[in-house]
Design a protein around this motif. Sequence first.
Motif, PDB file in Angstrom:
ATOM      1  N   ALA A 272       0.701  -1.028   0.213  1.00 17.89           N
ATOM      2  CA  ALA A 272       0.131   0.304   0.185  1.00 17.89           C
ATOM      3  C   ALA A 272       1.319   1.528   0.301  1.00 17.89           C
ATOM      4  O   ALA A 272       2.144   1.587   0.723  1.00 17.89           O
ATOM      5  CB  ALA A 272      -0.727  -0.249   1.586  1.00 17.89           C
ATOM      6  N   ALA A 273       0.581   1.913  -0.512  1.00 18.86           N
ATOM      7  CA  ALA A 273       1.101   3.613  -0.726  1.00 18.86           C
ATOM      8  C   ALA A 273       0.996   4.271   0.176  1.00 18.86           C
ATOM      9  O   ALA A 273       0.280   4.121   1.117  1.00 18.86           O
ATOM     10  CB  ALA A 273       1.295   4.110  -1.873  1.00 18.86           C
TER      11      ALA A 273
ATOM     12  N   LEU B  45      -4.722   8.284   5.169  1.00 23.21           N
ATOM     13  CA  LEU B  45      -4.698   7.199   5.236  1.00 23.21           C
ATOM     14  C   LEU B  45      -5.998   6.014   6.368  1.00 23.21           C
ATOM     15  O   LEU B  45      -5.304   6.541   6.686  1.00 23.21           O
ATOM     16  CB  LEU B  45      -3.037   6.841   5.488  1.00 23.21           C
ATOM     17  N   VAL B  46      -6.101   5.537   5.776  1.00 23.46           N
ATOM     18  CA  VAL B  46      -7.105   5.150   6.291  1.00 23.46           C
ATOM     19  C   VAL B  46      -7.055   3.416   6.093  1.00 23.46           C
ATOM     20  O   VAL B  46      -7.096   2.349   5.202  1.00 23.46           O
ATOM     21  CB  VAL B  46      -8.574   5.773   5.128  1.00 23.46           C
ATOM     22  N   ASN B  47      -6.846   2.518   6.935  1.00 27.17           N
ATOM     23  CA  ASN B  47      -7.226   1.927   7.266  1.00 27.17           C
ATOM     24  C   ASN B  47      -6.025   0.689   6.285  1.00 27.17           C
ATOM     25  O   ASN B  47      -6.576  -1.150   6.497  1.00 27.17           O
ATOM     26  CB  ASN B  47      -8.458   1.019   7.514  1.00 27.17           C
ATOM     27  N   PHE B  48      -5.161   1.139   6.186  1.00 26.50           N
ATOM     28  CA  PHE B  48      -4.025   0.770   5.224  1.00 26.50           C
ATOM     29  C   PHE B  48      -4.203   0.247   3.787  1.00 26.50           C
ATOM     30  O   PHE B  48      -4.213  -0.299   3.638  1.00 26.50           O
ATOM     31  CB  PHE B  48      -3.190  -0.719   5.736  1.00 26.50           C
TER      32      PHE B  48
ATOM     33  N   ASN C 169       4.956  -1.506   6.448  1.00 23.32           N
ATOM     34  CA  ASN C 169       5.771  -0.931   5.071  1.00 23.32           C
ATOM     35  C   ASN C 169       5.074   1.088   5.486  1.00 23.32           C
ATOM     36  O   ASN C 169       5.935   1.553   4.721  1.00 23.32           O
ATOM     37  CB  ASN C 169       5.733  -1.529   4.156  1.00 23.32           C
ATOM     38  N   VAL C 170       3.429   0.889   4.984  1.00 25.61           N
ATOM     39  CA  VAL C 170       3.267   1.319   5.180  1.00 25.61           C
ATOM     40  C   VAL C 170       3.292   2.327   6.342  1.00 25.61           C
ATOM     41  O   VAL C 170       3.151   3.938   6.355  1.00 25.61           O
ATOM     42  CB  VAL C 170       1.433   1.730   4.240  1.00 25.61           C
TER      43      VAL C 170
END
Length: 491
Positions: A182-183, A188-191, A326-327
């Motif tokens: 995911a970028a 950012l909502v819930n990955f 990661n995100v």
Amino acid sequence: MTHSTPHRTHTARFWRRLGALALGLACCAGSALAQRLPPEIAAALARAKVPPSAVSLLVAKADGAGSPRLNHRANVLMNPASVMKLVTTYAALDTLGADYTWKTRFYADGPVRGGVLAGNLYIRGGGDPKLVLERIAPAFQALQALGVQKVRGDIVLDHGIFEPVERNPADFDGQALSPYNAAPDGLLVNFKSLIFTFTPEPDGKTAFVKTEPPIAGVQIDTRVPLSNASCGDWRSELGADFADPDRVQFLGRYPAACGERSWPVAYVDPASYARRVLQAMFTNAGGEFSGKVRDGSTPADARWLMDAPSLPLGELIADINKFSNNVMAQQLFLTLGLQPGRPGNLAASRAAVAAWWPAAIGKDVPAPTLENGSGLSRDERTSARALGQLLRRAASHPQGAVFAQSLSIAGVDGTTQRMRDRGLAPEALGNARLKTGSLRDVASVAGYATGRSGQRYVVVGIVNHPLAAAARPALDALVEWTVKDQAAKPN
């Protein structure tokens, strides 16, 4: 004890000489040659068919006293994979502090009377790395408590705190539906992911499918037939079809032998994910709106209503390091480059870390080459020496305990739980706090280990080789060797 055959001994000598030569070519004048490896580490590398010239190792006292116990190609620049998250999280802890929070802000461009907002509601992202449904729902409840039950206009989502990171989720490794790809996003909502949970029902015929979070405009199968197959590749057995943003289907069967299982999947249309999820959660909380949910900017004259703060940084770096998110790491990295009045971007964050490094870590060790600060990169580079020096500086930092506690306890939690299953480092279990990294051609580990003597060490191991995954036992052996520091009193 493992004894080497003459052939293996000859091979080991060859690789040691080659490694020393490579070090001499790769490093600056005055660098130490590659050190002879402890037998248990050398044997594990030989079993993996990974030469010492593909490995960089460092073990040194955490207080910086004395020479390193082990210094094998520690100056060589390597791809560290997710161990690079140590750089991002420590830089954030040092510059922002453990109590730092991100704020998701709510604004209105009209009056609120009798539970009705006569205008648009704006939700302005603050870069929160963990804006998940458990925090979104209370935020909407708090908004209603302020009197915003109905919106006579649009709900506008403002992602503008960060510049968009334009990339295809499949570009890195072809796994477009893996949540780790995911970028980052200003809101950012819930990955940008869905979690499907499959539970066999008592009738023995079907499994119930639960989906989190709720998502508007997406039809999802709620039941799938059961099968008598063994619980092997159960995800393939499901015959999932995620290609249509408006429809999720399971065209196969779910093995009853699996019991209850969950499957996190990145939503196929990440650009619409926040709009769909926030719409569903707003209405599920009892809210109403007459317009649409859309992306946009917050007007300068919009009236502030409330903030929804994130969890503190000191808590969030544990998610980043223990579970290698990661995100979240990329959100944190982008935060490091924020400047007043300008959206954050990767270039600004790289410059910020490069400026921070000399004073915080040392001018004598080159700063890492960073791409996105998460280690999910083919281009990021650093050395075992640089990581070791960072770990030593962190050990004496006023918030060093927060940093250390963000690391996985060997064999107990996070990404190092598998050390217990491998059974190759029994004395290390519970006696080391580590960050691991894995990519194609990369395996790595770095953190702290406490020896039998009570001495605390920094330990770093990086493997860059096509068979790096097979060398994971050699990294276990490195940590185990560190714990067995030979200074313990005999029984």
